[in-house]
Design an enzyme around this catalytic site. Structure first.
Site, PDB file in Angstrom:
ATOM      1  N   TYR A  53       0.829  -1.212   0.000  1.00  0.00           N
ATOM      2  CA  TYR A  53       0.000   0.000   0.000  1.00  0.00           C
ATOM      3  C   TYR A  53       0.867   1.268   0.000  1.00  0.00           C
ATOM      4  CZ  TYR A  53      -4.231  -2.748   1.057  1.00  0.00           C
ATOM      5  OH  TYR A  53      -5.290  -3.621   1.014  1.00  0.00           O
ATOM      6  N   SER A 210     -13.455  -3.001  -0.429  1.00  0.00           N
ATOM      7  CA  SER A 210     -14.185  -2.215  -1.422  1.00  0.00           C
ATOM      8  C   SER A 210     -15.695  -2.366  -1.294  1.00  0.00           C
ATOM      9  CB  SER A 210     -13.732  -2.594  -2.841  1.00  0.00           C
ATOM     10  OG  SER A 210     -14.062  -1.578  -3.763  1.00  0.00           O
ATOM     11  N   PRO A 211     -16.249  -2.200  -0.098  1.00  0.00           N
ATOM     12  CA  PRO A 211     -17.703  -2.339   0.060  1.00  0.00           C
ATOM     13  C   PRO A 211     -18.504  -1.282  -0.696  1.00  0.00           C
ATOM     14  CG  PRO A 211     -16.711  -1.466   2.064  1.00  0.00           C
ATOM     15  CD  PRO A 211     -15.584  -1.909   1.179  1.00  0.00           C
ATOM     16  N   LEU A 212     -17.869  -0.156  -1.027  1.00  0.00           N
ATOM     17  CA  LEU A 212     -18.550   0.888  -1.793  1.00  0.00           C
ATOM     18  C   LEU A 212     -18.182   0.833  -3.274  1.00  0.00           C
ATOM     19  CD1 LEU A 212     -18.196   3.885   0.705  1.00  0.00           C
ATOM     20  CD2 LEU A 212     -19.974   2.125   0.594  1.00  0.00           C
ATOM     21  N   ALA A 213     -17.596  -0.295  -3.681  1.00  0.00           N
ATOM     22  CA  ALA A 213     -17.232  -0.521  -5.091  1.00  0.00           C
ATOM     23  C   ALA A 213     -16.352   0.593  -5.642  1.00  0.00           C
ATOM     24  CB  ALA A 213     -18.487  -0.685  -5.945  1.00  0.00           C
ATOM     25  N   GLY A 214     -15.373   0.990  -4.828  1.00  0.00           N
ATOM     26  CA  GLY A 214     -14.449   2.024  -5.277  1.00  0.00           C
ATOM     27  C   GLY A 214     -15.111   3.363  -5.546  1.00  0.00           C
ATOM     28  N   GLY A 215     -16.227   3.619  -4.860  1.00  0.00           N
ATOM     29  CA  GLY A 215     -16.939   4.875  -5.038  1.00  0.00           C
ATOM     30  C   GLY A 215     -18.016   4.839  -6.109  1.00  0.00           C
TER      31      GLY A 215
END
Length: 300
Positions: A53, A210-215
């Site tokens: 990262y 990525s629960p928000l699908a990368g925005g």
């Protein structure tokens, strides 16, 4: 904040703070320490990292900040990952983009992570990606050595499919305690490929990246994003949520496998929203409205 027990010596907060974009937050060490303390006060005690990262810089940055306050490290659970290599000014020895799950590389990566974090143990280390050349005997050798030395307390994997998870598990003295997988209303893969079923069978608690699908749930303009956003807004109004990201977290938290979402925001208000989501209760009708929107077709 609910705590999730993964092993006899590891409990993690139900919401996890992800530091993938740590270097993008442009915080001084003192500012980062204050931010981590604010997150901790919300009940989030688990921090997710990986050696790669921030172009191999996030671990060290976090360790420098953590070192400013003695005693804080023992209150946190540090998760990190290894196994991916790519050329970088910070890793001149890496000749190509590849995976390396050799015993030598795992041990070397952990030793470097310990130095970066300025700690003598890691709570959880994950194999970051499935290596097509993964030799389970070598991985087992590295895990056994690191655990016996007290350097790593627990091991898991990330992005492993059921057969891969079971294969590696069969070689280990101590079973894998988690599988960190991508889960969102726009990525339903693991609801359908048996991964979450296996987690329930093995009583293993998964983590969700990525629960928000990368925005994309906020800004995506493709057909699926628009469908899901409409469903999320419908449910948001029904449950009185502040924003649709809270609905997404509540949707993920509803799964019986006790999924632990990773919130990768540097905005404390967004993190507070994720914490509020732990109190939101969706009906099955609301859950399936979002699920069907993600599928794009009705359930059979």
């Amino acid at each position: 904040m609910e705590k999730i027990r993964l092993s006899n010596n590891l409990e993690m907060s139900r919401i996890i703070h992800g530091h993938w974009r740590l270097m993008d937050w442009k915080l001084s060490n003192e500012e980062l320490l204050k931010f981590v303390e604010e997150v901790y006060e919300l009940g989030i005690t688990t921090i997710d990292h990986a050696d790669i990262y921030g172009n191999f810089c996030c671990e060290e940055k976090f360790g420098e900040s953590l070192n400013l306050k003695k005693g804080l490290r023992e209150k946190l659970q540090i998760v990190t990952k290894c196994g991916i290599k790519f050329p970088s000014i910070n890793r001149p020895e890496n000749k190509s983009h590849c995976y390396d799950t050799s015993s030598e590389h795992i041990i070397k990566s952990v030793e470097r992570s310990l130095k970066n974090f300025k700690t003598d143990y890691l709570d959880l280390v994950l194999i970051h990606r499935v290596d097509p050349l993964l030799n389970p005997e070598e991985v087992a050798e590295a895990f056994k050595k690191l655990k016996s030395q007290g350097k790593v307390r627990n091991f898991g994997v990330s992005n492993f499919l059921p057969a891969q998870f079971n294969m590696l598990n069969s070689y280990l003295d101590n079973e894998l305690v988690t599988n960190q997988i991508e889960v969102s209303p726009l990525n339903l893969e693991h609801f359908e490929n048996g991964t979450l079923d296996l987690m329930l069978e093995k009583r293993v608690k998964p983590m969700a990246w990525s629960p928000l699908a990368g925005g994309k749930i906020f800004k995506g303009e493709d057909e699926a994003s628009l469908r899901v956003r409409k469903a999320l807004n419908n449910v948001k109004e029904e449950v009185g949520a502040t924003d649709i990201d809270e609905v997404v977290y509540a949707w993920i938290l509803m799964h019986p496998s006790k999924i632990m979402p990773i919130v990768g925001s540097g905005n404390i208000e967004r993190i507070k929203g994720a914490v509020r989501a732990t109190e939101l209760k969706l009906t099955k009708d609301q859950w399936f409205e979002i699920y069907v929107a993600g599928r794009g077709i009705d359930i059979p």
